[in-house]
Design an enzyme around this catalytic site. Sequence first.
Site, PDB file in Angstrom:
ATOM      1  CD  GLU A 251      58.035  62.443  75.853  1.00  0.00           C
ATOM      2  OE1 GLU A 251      56.853  62.444  75.439  1.00  0.00           O
ATOM      3  OE2 GLU A 251      59.007  62.373  75.100  1.00  0.00           O
ATOM      4  CG  LEU A 252      54.871  56.907  77.260  1.00  0.00           C
ATOM      5  CD1 LEU A 252      53.709  56.097  77.803  1.00  0.00           C
ATOM      6  CD2 LEU A 252      56.125  56.044  77.121  1.00  0.00           C
ATOM      7  N   GLY A 253      54.340  58.477  73.276  1.00  0.00           N
ATOM      8  CA  GLY A 253      53.965  58.964  71.966  1.00  0.00           C
ATOM      9  C   GLY A 253      52.985  60.121  72.010  1.00  0.00           C
ATOM     10  CB  CYS A 285      57.158  62.373  70.911  1.00  0.00           C
ATOM     11  SG  CYS A 285      58.060  63.693  71.774  1.00  0.00           S
ATOM     12  CD  GLU A 369      53.741  58.655  68.162  1.00  0.00           C
ATOM     13  OE1 GLU A 369      54.446  59.627  68.479  1.00  0.00           O
ATOM     14  OE2 GLU A 369      53.765  57.564  68.766  1.00  0.00           O
ATOM     15  CB  VAL A 370      51.627  58.875  61.225  1.00  0.00           C
ATOM     16  CG1 VAL A 370      52.284  58.439  59.919  1.00  0.00           C
ATOM     17  CG2 VAL A 370      50.108  58.875  61.085  1.00  0.00           C
TER      18      VAL A 370
END
Length: 475
Positions: A251-253, A285, A369-370
Amino acid sequence: MLLDQPTWQSKFFSSGWVSGEGGDRAVVEPATGSELGRVGVAGPADVATAARAAAAAQAEWAALPHPARAAVLRKAGDLWQQNADEVRDWIVRETGAVPPKGDFEIGVATQECYEAAALPSRPYGELLPSLDGRLSMSRRVPAGVVGVISPFNFPLILSIRSVAPALALGNAVLLKPDPRTAVSGGLLLAGIFAQAGLPDGLLHVLPGGPELGEAIIADPRVRVVSFTGSTRAGRRVGQVAAANLTRVHLELGGNSALVVLDDADLDRAISAGAFGSFNHQGQICMTTGRHLVHESVYEEYVERLAKKADALELGPVIDAGQRDKIHALVSGSVEKGARLAAGGTFTGLFYRPTVLADVTPEMPAYAEEVFGPVAPVARFGSLDEAATLAAGTEYGLSLGIITRDVTKGLALADRIPTGIVHINDQTVNDEANVPFGGVGASGTGARFGGAAANVEAFTETRWVTVRGDVPQYPF
């Protein structure tokens, strides 16, 4: 550091824990820089020791009558509520959160345990038709030892959502919290489950960095790994897991879009957009990473969102490295032509809520992704353009669409690949009983939450047949 039976001062923390193989490190409060205590850091030898102990304890745990496992999970759920004041304090101080964020984590942790308590009594297989005169069935059996690797931003939730169902389904767990939030993401869980009656050896908390995570994935006794973190780190986790034939859930960005159509209620849309981008300093996220606004309401949206941002007071980001990454993305976007409508400055770790207007897809704050309190805003003129923009990054986690026409919103959502969609809401939502996960660079399509997804994640399928007599073969 291996903590099967922690001792604690004020129940959950003691600076007197024995250091792990990797020594120890400070637990630091981001808001003040104060040291709250020290916690041991594990090394590869600690992983091997923990994995052996976990494998030795797991079979007996899995063989218990299902009500016994369920009772531990129910008790753990009760304990989160009974210890809410102290748990909240740790989440606030260790993660730089406001108290309502701590309450949210406690509430989800409670529900995760209650949902997991229902798993041991679920049907664990099905009968299958067979051509031969035999009983044929499939069974779900525990994977064995599960590795859980969790991040710093919502450390309690992002640990418990894997730890609770994995334990409930008969597994043992090695938990590696982010070392910056080792208490909220690890030691609190060890304390709660110990009080709930979890037998020794089943939950091992191993704080450490990336090399420790690789050691967990590579240990042959660890058969499933649940990882939550950045896409960059997730790619490395996938490589290590593939080399060791370890099943991994990633489960990522995210870089989630909030699409505001021309018929939107702007009062509600701006409130939702601000919450989606600035909640917990944007360190989520699912954070609203891109505001895509119809050209007819674009200028008003930017002006009002910037005014709201200027009025907000946020907590600190987790550390200087994260702050500097945020500022580099903001500065790089301004250099490429974005208009700084609000924020863009910081004091210490307190980064001002920032609104970037006139953002285009080639700007870093739009494409990347900031993971900070930044709201990039771009305009669109048609639904086709909105769909193209929303689907135009590698990520596919969450999506929000604001419109008075729900049917139009659902039709637009069908054109944008994401794992989560919210019509008339912002992008940050979570509940313990729902399937959670993304597609593309946001994850492998794995899901956390909900009984079916948890059973799929933390068990293996076994085919079993039974005959009354051994058949006669022509050999």
